[in-house]
Scaffold this motif. Structure first.
Motif, PDB file in Angstrom:
ATOM      1  N   LEU A 145      39.649 -10.887  64.444  1.00 41.39           N
ATOM      2  CA  LEU A 145      39.577 -11.975  65.418  1.00 41.39           C
ATOM      3  C   LEU A 145      39.952 -11.500  66.812  1.00 41.39           C
ATOM      4  O   LEU A 145      39.426 -11.998  67.811  1.00 41.39           O
ATOM      5  CB  LEU A 145      40.491 -13.114  64.982  1.00 41.39           C
ATOM      6  N   LEU A 146      40.842 -10.514  66.900  1.00 36.51           N
ATOM      7  CA  LEU A 146      41.222  -9.987  68.212  1.00 36.51           C
ATOM      8  C   LEU A 146      40.050  -9.317  68.917  1.00 36.51           C
ATOM      9  O   LEU A 146      40.033  -9.220  70.145  1.00 36.51           O
ATOM     10  CB  LEU A 146      42.375  -8.988  68.059  1.00 36.51           C
ATOM     11  N   ALA A 147      39.071  -8.851  68.131  1.00 37.05           N
ATOM     12  CA  ALA A 147      37.902  -8.217  68.738  1.00 37.05           C
ATOM     13  C   ALA A 147      37.035  -9.223  69.488  1.00 37.05           C
ATOM     14  O   ALA A 147      36.264  -8.842  70.375  1.00 37.05           O
ATOM     15  CB  ALA A 147      37.076  -7.514  67.663  1.00 37.05           C
ATOM     16  N   ALA A 148      37.142 -10.506  69.137  1.00 38.90           N
ATOM     17  CA  ALA A 148      36.288 -11.529  69.750  1.00 38.90           C
ATOM     18  C   ALA A 148      36.557 -11.704  71.244  1.00 38.90           C
ATOM     19  O   ALA A 148      35.626 -11.564  72.066  1.00 38.90           O
ATOM     20  CB  ALA A 148      36.444 -12.846  69.000  1.00 38.90           C
ATOM     21  N   PRO A 149      37.795 -11.992  71.665  1.00 36.24           N
ATOM     22  CA  PRO A 149      38.022 -12.119  73.116  1.00 36.24           C
ATOM     23  C   PRO A 149      37.833 -10.792  73.842  1.00 36.24           C
ATOM     24  O   PRO A 149      37.432 -10.790  75.018  1.00 36.24           O
ATOM     25  CB  PRO A 149      39.471 -12.604  73.202  1.00 36.24           C
ATOM     26  N   LEU A 150      38.099  -9.679  73.156  1.00 36.87           N
ATOM     27  CA  LEU A 150      37.902  -8.384  73.794  1.00 36.87           C
ATOM     28  C   LEU A 150      36.431  -8.154  74.105  1.00 36.87           C
ATOM     29  O   LEU A 150      36.074  -7.749  75.220  1.00 36.87           O
ATOM     30  CB  LEU A 150      38.438  -7.278  72.879  1.00 36.87           C
ATOM     31  N   ALA A 151      35.555  -8.433  73.123  1.00 35.40           N
ATOM     32  CA  ALA A 151      34.116  -8.252  73.338  1.00 35.40           C
ATOM     33  C   ALA A 151      33.586  -9.211  74.402  1.00 35.40           C
ATOM     34  O   ALA A 151      32.810  -8.823  75.285  1.00 35.40           O
ATOM     35  CB  ALA A 151      33.365  -8.448  72.026  1.00 35.40           C
ATOM     36  N   GLY A 152      34.001 -10.487  74.314  1.00 38.11           N
ATOM     37  CA  GLY A 152      33.551 -11.456  75.312  1.00 38.11           C
ATOM     38  C   GLY A 152      34.013 -11.095  76.711  1.00 38.11           C
ATOM     39  O   GLY A 152      33.254 -11.199  77.677  1.00 38.11           O
ATOM     40  N   GLY A 153      35.265 -10.659  76.833  1.00 39.48           N
ATOM     41  CA  GLY A 153      35.792 -10.284  78.146  1.00 39.48           C
ATOM     42  C   GLY A 153      35.115  -9.058  78.724  1.00 39.48           C
ATOM     43  O   GLY A 153      34.799  -9.018  79.921  1.00 39.48           O
ATOM     44  N   LEU A 154      34.873  -8.037  77.884  1.00 40.10           N
ATOM     45  CA  LEU A 154      34.222  -6.820  78.380  1.00 40.10           C
ATOM     46  C   LEU A 154      32.775  -7.097  78.793  1.00 40.10           C
ATOM     47  O   LEU A 154      32.305  -6.577  79.818  1.00 40.10           O
ATOM     48  CB  LEU A 154      34.264  -5.732  77.305  1.00 40.10           C
ATOM     49  N   VAL A 176      38.113 -11.519  92.894  1.00 37.75           N
ATOM     50  CA  VAL A 176      38.690 -12.698  92.254  1.00 37.75           C
ATOM     51  C   VAL A 176      37.658 -13.360  91.339  1.00 37.75           C
ATOM     52  O   VAL A 176      37.955 -13.737  90.189  1.00 37.75           O
ATOM     53  CB  VAL A 176      39.196 -13.693  93.322  1.00 37.75           C
ATOM     54  N   GLN A 177      36.432 -13.521  91.831  1.00 39.23           N
ATOM     55  CA  GLN A 177      35.390 -14.138  91.019  1.00 39.23           C
ATOM     56  C   GLN A 177      35.024 -13.263  89.822  1.00 39.23           C
ATOM     57  O   GLN A 177      34.746 -13.770  88.725  1.00 39.23           O
ATOM     58  CB  GLN A 177      34.156 -14.405  91.883  1.00 39.23           C
ATOM     59  N   TRP A 178      35.033 -11.963  90.025  1.00 41.59           N
ATOM     60  CA  TRP A 178      34.736 -11.032  88.933  1.00 41.59           C
ATOM     61  C   TRP A 178      35.780 -11.155  87.824  1.00 41.59           C
ATOM     62  O   TRP A 178      35.436 -11.218  86.633  1.00 41.59           O
ATOM     63  CB  TRP A 178      34.676  -9.612  89.501  1.00 41.59           C
ATOM     64  N   LEU A 179      37.043 -11.188  88.204  1.00 36.79           N
ATOM     65  CA  LEU A 179      38.097 -11.342  87.211  1.00 36.79           C
ATOM     66  C   LEU A 179      38.017 -12.713  86.527  1.00 36.79           C
ATOM     67  O   LEU A 179      38.328 -12.842  85.333  1.00 36.79           O
ATOM     68  CB  LEU A 179      39.462 -11.170  87.870  1.00 36.79           C
ATOM     69  N   ALA A 180      37.594 -13.734  87.268  1.00 39.08           N
ATOM     70  CA  ALA A 180      37.415 -15.058  86.660  1.00 39.08           C
ATOM     71  C   ALA A 180      36.309 -15.009  85.611  1.00 39.08           C
ATOM     72  O   ALA A 180      36.412 -15.647  84.548  1.00 39.08           O
ATOM     73  CB  ALA A 180      37.082 -16.089  87.740  1.00 39.08           C
ATOM     74  N   PHE A 181      35.238 -14.271  85.893  1.00 37.25           N
ATOM     75  CA  PHE A 181      34.172 -14.081  84.914  1.00 37.25           C
ATOM     76  C   PHE A 181      34.742 -13.473  83.634  1.00 37.25           C
ATOM     77  O   PHE A 181      34.462 -13.936  82.521  1.00 37.25           O
ATOM     78  CB  PHE A 181      33.090 -13.162  85.477  1.00 37.25           C
ATOM     79  N   ALA A 182      35.538 -12.412  83.789  1.00 34.17           N
ATOM     80  CA  ALA A 182      36.085 -11.725  82.627  1.00 34.17           C
ATOM     81  C   ALA A 182      37.010 -12.633  81.826  1.00 34.17           C
ATOM     82  O   ALA A 182      36.966 -12.677  80.587  1.00 34.17           O
ATOM     83  CB  ALA A 182      36.830 -10.467  83.070  1.00 34.17           C
ATOM     84  N   LEU A 183      37.855 -13.397  82.528  1.00 31.84           N
ATOM     85  CA  LEU A 183      38.783 -14.291  81.850  1.00 31.84           C
ATOM     86  C   LEU A 183      38.033 -15.393  81.110  1.00 31.84           C
ATOM     87  O   LEU A 183      38.336 -15.707  79.945  1.00 31.84           O
ATOM     88  CB  LEU A 183      39.733 -14.895  82.879  1.00 31.84           C
ATOM     89  N   SER A 184      37.039 -15.964  81.751  1.00 30.91           N
ATOM     90  CA  SER A 184      36.241 -17.003  81.118  1.00 30.91           C
ATOM     91  C   SER A 184      35.498 -16.459  79.905  1.00 30.91           C
ATOM     92  O   SER A 184      35.441 -17.105  78.850  1.00 30.91           O
ATOM     93  CB  SER A 184      35.245 -17.577  82.133  1.00 30.91           C
ATOM     94  N   GLY A 185      34.920 -15.259  80.038  1.00 26.61           N
ATOM     95  CA  GLY A 185      34.207 -14.655  78.924  1.00 26.61           C
ATOM     96  C   GLY A 185      35.115 -14.347  77.746  1.00 26.61           C
ATOM     97  O   GLY A 185      34.720 -14.496  76.579  1.00 26.61           O
ATOM     98  N   ALA A 186      36.361 -13.933  78.029  1.00 25.28           N
ATOM     99  CA  ALA A 186      37.301 -13.614  76.951  1.00 25.28           C
ATOM    100  C   ALA A 186      37.621 -14.852  76.118  1.00 25.28           C
ATOM    101  O   ALA A 186      37.621 -14.799  74.877  1.00 25.28           O
ATOM    102  CB  ALA A 186      38.579 -13.016  77.539  1.00 25.28           C
TER     103      ALA A 186
END
Length: 626
Positions: free
Chosen positions: A405-414, A521-531
């Motif tokens: 399950l930990l792989a899920a937010p990692l994959a989405g965030g990356l 800032v927007q790029w990091l928001a993308f990553a956080l949202s994707g995670a």
């Protein structure tokens, strides 16, 4: 060599025929957007409706006669045009002052209604249309046969382009249309009847979509899946060519149709000691082209940067103090989710778990759309990639369920980190379409990578950890993780990072002047949202026990948009309310009727018309009024 040349030539001609049909749909979509600034998601459904109407009307008028066939095609296009005008008058005209994204939600509701209307009148089976009288044969070219009807289509596209050019550049009506494309507010100030202009443009755009569908009747069967497939292609053509540019739409249709035809002609080619299947690239080549064009020329091949509307209202703040609507609504929703399963209803337990997962998914998307002002049409990519990452870690790497399950937010965030690096360089509809392009590329990889992902069959055999195999315990774990994710995102909105994200949305130049790196800032928001979208996807995979490519398809992204918009973009708790209402409505209606899409669409349409700022926005205004 001569055989290869003949194959390529035939595919080139097939590409020209396909480009003509694609251009008709895209030209109508481009006209509507250029004048009204509405991204008409129902345009693909109008294409599909034209195909079905042509099938019936040709049969009514006489399919064996020349007049019956072409009369049926023209009548079908005119009927679709009239339906488009009615949509503008009775639906969209009432919400022009609402935020543009709510107009998108209204057109999505129309997609659901039209699909079930087609299902009711024509059924679920594919319908094969007749061949055109006098054009039922084929011509031989270098030993290959090309249908005579395709030659007609090759001529039809340039002919319609010329007629549209004459209409827009040599008539008074065309002058008004071009003026509205450049500056609607000034045109209205000069006394032009804006309502009549918008209705006529919707009629013309819908007529072109219906004509494009009707002309396909001898080439492909009428089927219910055409609406989303066609709208995706049409969006790509319009964005690659340039929003509002008819010539750009024609050029983009040629480019994309020929790229697909070339992939089919090349087939499997041996390169560098391996076999490259170009035919499989037909699923992704158009989105790869769109991504490349948007990165290099954000406004399309022949388009121009969109001018800001004079009268546009400022983006409402989503940063309401937590003590107002934030805590009461949050407490209500969490209590609903927590205590509903105590009745022992297993089905209700599953439904509440789905609501919790989709609430997290909707809040993750809202984190971009609300505080960030970044609209994503492809957010299901991170949801789906998170699902597949958890599934692959569990099934292929034999990791425990908790570790998988930990792989899920990692994959989405990356994935969001990679895609977001390109996306934050754009804005508005171009940014939204680039997110769609990346999502479709991810979907095509998952769909075709049979060895790893199972291809179209997906993956099965996902089970939670032993201590969570009891459904009630898994629900509580899901609820805890989703609530924690939602709470973290909400607190981040009020943190300095969230304030910087809002500043980048509202006043980017001033934000840069005070030292805020807005893109970063927007790029990091993308990553956080994707995670967090990935985390929701991982929880969803283990809840269902299986996963398929549909998890990161266009329909899932549209569902996420519907949840956010239904709840309201301008409130923090809106996405949770929207996810709960949308998921409950979809489940309740689907279990009780075959035509659940139409009822769901009507419900969404009623909510949009009654609450143009979403359910959360309505509650906020009601509280403010009291």
């Amino acid at each position: 060599m001569s055989e290869i040349f003949a194959d390529i030539l035939i595919q080139f001609l097939n590409g020209l025929a396909g480009a003509s049909s694609l251009f008709l749909v895209a030209a109508g979509l481009s006209l509507i957007f250029g004048v009204t600034r509405i991204v008409n998601f129902a345009h693909g459904a109008l294409f599909m409706l034209g195909l079905y109407l042509a099938w019936s009307l040709i049969d009514l008028f006489g399919r064996s006669t020349l007049l019956g066939f072409w009369g049926g095609v023209l009548a079908a296009a005119l009927c679709v045009g009239a339906i488009g005008a009615a949509i503008e008058v009775f639906v969209l005209r009432r919400i022009y002052k609402a935020p543009e994204l709510f107009q998108l939600l209204a057109t999505f509701a129309l997609v659901l209604i039209i699909k079930d209307a087609v299902l009711y009148f024509w059924g679920a089976e594919e319908l094969l249309g007749p061949r055109a009288p006098g054009l039922r044969g084929a011509v031989e070219i270098f030993g290959r046969r090309l249908p005579e009807y395709d030659l007609l289509l090759i001529v039809a596209g340039p002919l319609v382009l010329c007629l549209l050019w004459l209409l827009l550049h040599r008539t008074r009506y065309g002058m008004f249309v071009r003026a509205a494309t450049q500056d609607r507010e000034m045109l209205a100030a000069l006394g032009t009847n804006e309502r009549h202009l918008f209705t006529s443009v919707f009629f013309l755009g819908a007529f072109l979509a219906g004509l494009g569908g009707a002309l396909q009747i001898p080439r492909e069967p009428a089927q219910l899946s055409l609406d989303l497939a066609v709208i995706s292609d049409a969006f790509v053509v319009v964005v690659v060519g340039g929003m509002g540019s008819i010539g750009g739409a024609f050029l983009a249709a040629l480019l994309i149709a020929q790229a697909k035809a070339l992939c089919i002609a090349l087939g499997d080619v041996a390169m560098f000691g391996t076999i490259v299947s170009f035919s499989k690239l037909t699923l992704v080549v158009e989105f790869a082209i769109m991504a490349a064009v948007l990165v290099l020329r954000p406004w399309g091949l022949l388009g121009k940067p969109l001018a800001l509307a004079r009268g546009g209202s400022a983006h409402a703040s989503p940063l309401d103090p937590p003590g107002q609507l934030f805590w009461p609504t949050s407490l209500f929703v969490l209590m609903l989710l927590a205590f509903a399963p105590l009745g022992g209803d297993r089905y209700l337990l599953v439904l509440m778990g789905d609501i919790a997962v989709f609430a997290l998914f909707a809040v993750a998307l809202h984190f971009l759309m609300g505080p960030g002002g970044l609209v994503s049409f492809g957010h299901a990519a991170y949801f789906g990639l998170g699902s597949y990452a958890a599934a692959l870690a569990f099934l292929r790497l034999d990791l425990p369920a908790e570790a998988a399950l930990l792989a899920a937010p990692l994959a989405g965030g990356l994935a969001a980190l990679l895609f977001g690096w390109f996306c934050v360089r754009l804005s508005g509809v171009y940014l939204a379409m680039l997110t769609l392009a990346f999502a479709q590329i991810a979907w095509s990889v998952v769909f075709q990578w049979n060895d790893a992902t199972g291809g179209s069959n997906g993956l099965i055999g996902l089970w939670p950890a032993g201590w969570l195999k009891d459904r009630t315990l898994y629900f509580w774990a899901t609820l805890a993780l989703c609530a924690a994710g939602i709470f973290f995102l909400w607190r981040t909105v009020h943190a300095p990072f969230g304030l910087a994200l809002r500043a980048a949305r509202d006043q980017p130049m001033r934000a840069e002047a005070v030292g805020i790196d807005t893109r970063r800032v927007q790029w990091l928001a993308f990553a956080l949202s994707g995670a967090f979208a990935g985390l929701a996807g991982g929880l969803f995979a283990f809840a269902k026990g299986s996963i398929s490519p549909d998890t990161l398809g266009v329909a899932r992204s549209v569902d996420g948009l519907a949840m956010v918009l239904l709840g309201g973009v301008h409130t923090l708790t809106g996405p949770v309310l929207g996810a709960a209402v949308f998921t409950w409505l979809q489940d309740e209606i689907a279990r009780n009727t075959q035509y659940w899409r139409a009822i769901l669409g009507l419900a969404i349409l009623a909510l949009v018309l009654a609450f143009p700022y979403g359910l959360g926005g309505a509650l906020k205004r009601l509280r403010g009024a009291s």
